[in-house]
Design a protein around this motif. Sequence first.
Motif, PDB file in Angstrom:
ATOM      1  N   GLY A 158      -4.316  13.637  -4.430  1.00 17.95           N
ATOM      2  CA  GLY A 158      -5.485  13.064  -5.098  1.00 17.95           C
ATOM      3  C   GLY A 158      -5.404  11.569  -5.291  1.00 17.95           C
ATOM      4  O   GLY A 158      -6.020  11.020  -6.194  1.00 17.95           O
ATOM      5  N   GLU A 159      -4.625  10.922  -4.421  1.00 17.36           N
ATOM      6  CA  GLU A 159      -4.479   9.486  -4.582  1.00 17.36           C
ATOM      7  C   GLU A 159      -4.809   8.762  -3.286  1.00 17.36           C
ATOM      8  O   GLU A 159      -4.550   9.280  -2.198  1.00 17.36           O
ATOM      9  N   ILE A 160      -5.351   7.563  -3.447  1.00 14.86           N
ATOM     10  CA  ILE A 160      -5.737   6.728  -2.298  1.00 14.86           C
ATOM     11  C   ILE A 160      -5.204   5.329  -2.565  1.00 14.86           C
ATOM     12  O   ILE A 160      -5.127   4.907  -3.719  1.00 14.86           O
ATOM     13  N   ARG A 161      -4.850   4.625  -1.520  1.00 13.30           N
ATOM     14  CA  ARG A 161      -4.412   3.232  -1.674  1.00 13.30           C
ATOM     15  C   ARG A 161      -5.314   2.318  -0.854  1.00 13.30           C
ATOM     16  O   ARG A 161      -5.874   2.732   0.157  1.00 13.30           O
ATOM     17  N   VAL A 162      -5.362   1.081  -1.310  1.00 15.94           N
ATOM     18  CA  VAL A 162      -6.063   0.056  -0.549  1.00 15.94           C
ATOM     19  C   VAL A 162      -5.001  -0.914  -0.029  1.00 15.94           C
ATOM     20  O   VAL A 162      -4.148  -1.370  -0.786  1.00 15.94           O
TER      21      VAL A 162
ATOM     22  N   SER B  41       9.162  -4.142  -3.342  1.00 16.59           N
ATOM     23  CA  SER B  41      10.512  -3.632  -3.569  1.00 16.59           C
ATOM     24  C   SER B  41      11.029  -2.852  -2.380  1.00 16.59           C
ATOM     25  O   SER B  41      11.894  -2.011  -2.510  1.00 16.59           O
ATOM     26  N   SER B  42      10.468  -3.143  -1.202  1.00 13.60           N
ATOM     27  CA  SER B  42      10.898  -2.437   0.004  1.00 13.60           C
ATOM     28  C   SER B  42      11.745  -3.352   0.875  1.00 13.60           C
ATOM     29  O   SER B  42      11.715  -4.569   0.704  1.00 13.60           O
ATOM     30  N   ALA B  43      12.444  -2.728   1.815  1.00 13.68           N
ATOM     31  CA  ALA B  43      13.244  -3.522   2.746  1.00 13.68           C
ATOM     32  C   ALA B  43      12.327  -4.459   3.531  1.00 13.68           C
ATOM     33  O   ALA B  43      12.659  -5.611   3.786  1.00 13.68           O
ATOM     34  N   GLN B  44      11.150  -3.945   3.908  1.00 14.54           N
ATOM     35  CA  GLN B  44      10.161  -4.763   4.603  1.00 14.54           C
ATOM     36  C   GLN B  44       9.107  -5.220   3.611  1.00 14.54           C
ATOM     37  O   GLN B  44       8.564  -4.401   2.868  1.00 14.54           O
ATOM     38  N   ASP B  45       8.828  -6.499   3.590  1.00 16.40           N
ATOM     39  CA  ASP B  45       7.764  -6.994   2.716  1.00 16.40           C
ATOM     40  C   ASP B  45       6.410  -6.715   3.364  1.00 16.40           C
ATOM     41  O   ASP B  45       6.070  -7.319   4.371  1.00 16.40           O
ATOM     42  N   ARG B  46       5.655  -5.827   2.759  1.00 17.01           N
ATOM     43  CA  ARG B  46       4.311  -5.529   3.265  1.00 17.01           C
ATOM     44  C   ARG B  46       3.234  -6.032   2.296  1.00 17.01           C
ATOM     45  O   ARG B  46       2.082  -5.641   2.384  1.00 17.01           O
ATOM     46  N   ALA B  47       3.646  -6.850   1.343  1.00 13.36           N
ATOM     47  CA  ALA B  47       2.705  -7.330   0.328  1.00 13.36           C
ATOM     48  C   ALA B  47       2.452  -8.829   0.451  1.00 13.36           C
ATOM     49  O   ALA B  47       1.840  -9.417  -0.428  1.00 13.36           O
TER      50      ALA B  47
ATOM     51  N   GLN C  74       0.808  -1.218   0.000  1.00 12.71           N
ATOM     52  CA  GLN C  74       0.000   0.000   0.000  1.00 12.71           C
ATOM     53  C   GLN C  74       0.846   1.274   0.000  1.00 12.71           C
ATOM     54  O   GLN C  74       0.333   2.344  -0.275  1.00 12.71           O
ATOM     55  N   PHE C  75       2.137   1.152   0.322  1.00 19.48           N
ATOM     56  CA  PHE C  75       3.000   2.346   0.352  1.00 19.48           C
ATOM     57  C   PHE C  75       3.942   2.395  -0.856  1.00 19.48           C
ATOM     58  O   PHE C  75       4.963   3.090  -0.834  1.00 19.48           O
ATOM     59  N   ALA C  76       3.607   1.649  -1.896  1.00 16.98           N
ATOM     60  CA  ALA C  76       4.472   1.616  -3.080  1.00 16.98           C
ATOM     61  C   ALA C  76       4.677   3.019  -3.631  1.00 16.98           C
ATOM     62  O   ALA C  76       3.732   3.783  -3.797  1.00 16.98           O
ATOM     63  N   GLY C  77       5.930   3.341  -3.887  1.00 16.76           N
ATOM     64  CA  GLY C  77       6.242   4.651  -4.457  1.00 16.76           C
ATOM     65  C   GLY C  77       6.483   5.736  -3.433  1.00 16.76           C
ATOM     66  O   GLY C  77       7.039   6.787  -3.759  1.00 16.76           O
ATOM     67  N   VAL C  78       6.038   5.514  -2.190  1.00 16.84           N
ATOM     68  CA  VAL C  78       6.233   6.554  -1.172  1.00 16.84           C
ATOM     69  C   VAL C  78       6.960   6.058   0.075  1.00 16.84           C
ATOM     70  O   VAL C  78       7.361   6.852   0.923  1.00 16.84           O
ATOM     71  N   ALA C  79       7.125   4.738   0.188  1.00 18.66           N
ATOM     72  CA  ALA C  79       7.739   4.197   1.410  1.00 18.66           C
ATOM     73  C   ALA C  79       9.200   4.633   1.514  1.00 18.66           C
ATOM     74  O   ALA C  79       9.908   4.702   0.510  1.00 18.66           O
ATOM     75  N   ASN C  80       9.613   4.920   2.734  1.00 19.03           N
ATOM     76  CA  ASN C  80      10.989   5.388   2.924  1.00 19.03           C
ATOM     77  C   ASN C  80      12.014   4.255   2.855  1.00 19.03           C
ATOM     78  O   ASN C  80      13.205   4.503   2.799  1.00 19.03           O
ATOM     79  N   ASP C  81      11.534   3.012   2.862  1.00 16.86           N
ATOM     80  CA  ASP C  81      12.482   1.892   2.787  1.00 16.86           C
ATOM     81  C   ASP C  81      12.409   1.204   1.422  1.00 16.86           C
ATOM     82  O   ASP C  81      12.791   0.049   1.277  1.00 16.86           O
TER      83      ASP C  81
ATOM     84  N   THR D 291       0.374   6.519  11.056  1.00 16.43           N
ATOM     85  CA  THR D 291       1.123   7.224  10.020  1.00 16.43           C
ATOM     86  C   THR D 291       2.477   6.553   9.837  1.00 16.43           C
ATOM     87  O   THR D 291       2.965   5.855  10.727  1.00 16.43           O
ATOM     88  N   ARG D 292       3.049   6.784   8.669  1.00 18.00           N
ATOM     89  CA  ARG D 292       4.271   6.077   8.320  1.00 18.00           C
ATOM     90  C   ARG D 292       5.210   7.003   7.583  1.00 18.00           C
ATOM     91  O   ARG D 292       4.765   7.857   6.810  1.00 18.00           O
ATOM     92  N   ALA D 293       6.507   6.809   7.818  1.00 12.29           N
ATOM     93  CA  ALA D 293       7.501   7.675   7.202  1.00 12.29           C
ATOM     94  C   ALA D 293       7.402   7.641   5.681  1.00 12.29           C
ATOM     95  O   ALA D 293       7.099   6.614   5.084  1.00 12.29           O
ATOM     96  N   HIS D 294       7.664   8.783   5.086  1.00  9.90           N
ATOM     97  CA  HIS D 294       7.516   8.988   3.643  1.00  9.90           C
ATOM     98  C   HIS D 294       8.899   9.230   3.072  1.00  9.90           C
ATOM     99  O   HIS D 294       9.808   9.676   3.770  1.00  9.90           O
ATOM    100  N   LYS D 295       9.053   8.971   1.782  1.00 11.56           N
ATOM    101  CA  LYS D 295      10.368   9.206   1.174  1.00 11.56           C
ATOM    102  C   LYS D 295      10.682  10.698   1.074  1.00 11.56           C
ATOM    103  O   LYS D 295      11.849  11.081   0.991  1.00 11.56           O
ATOM    104  N   VAL D 296       9.637  11.536   1.093  1.00  9.53           N
ATOM    105  CA  VAL D 296       9.865  12.984   1.031  1.00  9.53           C
ATOM    106  C   VAL D 296       9.731  13.559   2.446  1.00  9.53           C
ATOM    107  O   VAL D 296       8.724  13.334   3.119  1.00  9.53           O
ATOM    108  N   VAL D 297      10.736  14.297   2.855  1.00  6.26           N
ATOM    109  CA  VAL D 297      10.737  14.872   4.199  1.00  6.26           C
ATOM    110  C   VAL D 297       9.547  15.826   4.347  1.00  6.26           C
ATOM    111  O   VAL D 297       9.222  16.582   3.431  1.00  6.26           O
TER     112      VAL D 297
END
Lengths: 556, 166
Positions: free
Chosen positions: A370-374, A172-178, A130-137, A326-332
């Motif tokens: 304007g984006e939402i994730r499931v 593609s993250s350090a932690q598998d959340r999928a 669900q955090f694809a593209g924005v996850a900090n890891d 809430t979860r850390a984002h790749k953008v500060v």
Amino acid sequence: MYQYDDYDASLVSERVEEFRDQVARRISGELTKEEFLPLRLQNGLYMQKHAYMLRVAVPYGVLSADQLRMLAHIARTYDRGYGHFTTRQNIQFNWIKLEDTPTILAELATVQMHAIQTSGNCVRNITTEQFAGVANDEVIDPRPLAELLRQWSTLNPEFAFLPRKFKIALSSSAQDRAAVRMHDVGIFLHQNAAGEKVLRVFAGGGLGRTPILSAQIREELPWQHMLSYVEAVLRVYNRYGRRDNKYKARIKILVKALGADVFAKEVEEEWAHLKDGPSTLTEVEYQRVAYFFEESRYNRGAGDEAIFQMQLAANTRFAQWVKRNTRAHKVVGYVSVTLSTKPGAAIPPGDVTAKQMEYVAEWSERFGLGEIRVAHEQNLILPDIAQADLYTLWQLACEAGLGTPNLGLLTDMIVCPGGDYCSLANARSLPIAQAIAERFEDLDFLFDLGDLSLNISGCINACGHHHMGNVGILGVDKDGEEWYQVTLGGAQGNHSALGKVIGPAFRAQEMPDVIERVVTTYCDLRVQDEAFVDTVARVGLAPFKVGIYGQPKAAA
Amino acid sequence: MANIIKIINGMPQVIDDNWIVISEVDAATQSPGTHHILPFSYWQKRDVYEVTIKPRALWISPDHDFEASVTQLHELDLIAVDFPSFRDGRGYSIAYLLRSRYGWKGELRAIGDVLRDQLNYMRRCGFDAFAIRSDKNIHDALKSFSRYSVQYQGAVDQPLPLFRRR
């Protein structure tokens, strides 16, 4: 997010017209029930206990605000005012009329949505985290490859009548959340030592009657070969997967029967014919697709840190929500926010009303991009929220019943619709979830318990992923009565594990007590802040069995 | 005489057909006629049956292990692939292999539980003839070939995926 061009749009409209024709032929009797079955399933239409259920694809869990508004419109116009988000990152509508479905699909097509292959024995909705593209890891954004897989699998002529359903996940993250390793094919996208995008491919995972974590079949596959390699896997499976018994028809049975090494060798032999062929992905196509996922509108900034700290200090619930949801984002300055669809006993997990969907769409535009994730845990995510907007968003979310700070806690349950809706189910899941949620209403107690996943399935098909829950509950049928089997020790993530059954099943009314005994035993056994799953790993099942069933009787 | 759909110069058409599919059971007792489509298993055992007439057409079931004999298949006029059930998708992969890997250029016919909603998929995998199940209207079935103008992935009919043609 990905935007359709004329090709994508034409294909989806052509599919709508095909299905319109199929529905008309079913209504006229030209198609028998049996002939219509796989056709409607490949359009996400199930016959459930009370009505048809329509499962709409949310490719890799990504929605735009307009798409979510359309889902709200469909919930309100054609259903009973709500939809149910599922572990496939999809949405299901439970009260659909067969004759309305072509129109619903046509309306979905106007916002680039469809229900293609959300069910049936074909390649299902491609999932990622669900955090694809924005996850900090995250190493690389998995969404472009997920979209390329979506296109490749859509109406793929060779693989529309597989032995069984086929699920592919990408992470593609350090932690598998999928939950990658519980999929038929799981792909970890990463960067190798030379800086190239490569794929580690797993095959043969899945839950259900025979839960198996997938085995690695390929290390360091260059990303350009993703489609041809998956094609090779599917061709081997299509030809040699068992078709005599639906419980043994999944690829996991084939991989297990052959052994992962032999299966991998078969795939390599098949792939040798395809390697470097026309299905090899091109940099041009990758860039074309990746372009839609690039985002450079992060400009709201973090805001005043002092004000944020004051807000945290002034309101404990807000601070808890920020901590849990809430979860850390790749953008500060930005975070991803999870809106819990599990506020408590009154609402089945994953159920969201039309009004709530409209609120979420509005917040995604007002505070995000304007984006939402499931999430596969059945929650909704606003992936890009500036820290400065969190307090306002939290207040609005609370008013709308979406601000419960229980992410990852015991009441953040994954629950399938179970016997109340599903015609496959042996037992109900929702009343069990409700009874447990009533027992564990005290949020502060839940915070003290910490991370603890509770997953409930109403049948062995395991849509509620009970094997992967730290605590899993499986509804079983014994002589026409509903019973519930408990598993402990399951986990998703990098240390995925399948839970183990602790002993005899329980009656429905016992379940809140049983879960309370599980929790009490854990509290007695844990060392300092040890997480539930770590305690189970350390002490094993025996002390839990004693805590739950009582001391074993001494032999007479 | 039965009808089949045959793709001629890219156009699916209903034509008369004088081939007869011989079942596994009948194959043991019947000597091969000039227009018989014989089971692959029968042909494998042709010495046993002392076949004098060379078969011109064979049908393959998904259970037949045809790949070892693939070079001899090229002597035939027609290969048919049986769909024991329309939900059994092995025939699609067999057609793909015959066309793409083994170079079969002659008629490739889908037989058995062949229904109209599968025709486009079958065509894309390389079938060019379709024996529609006899209780279905073959002329209505023709409509299924013109549903789609877009295909994402490469297949036998168009090996280039859309991303190489966009």
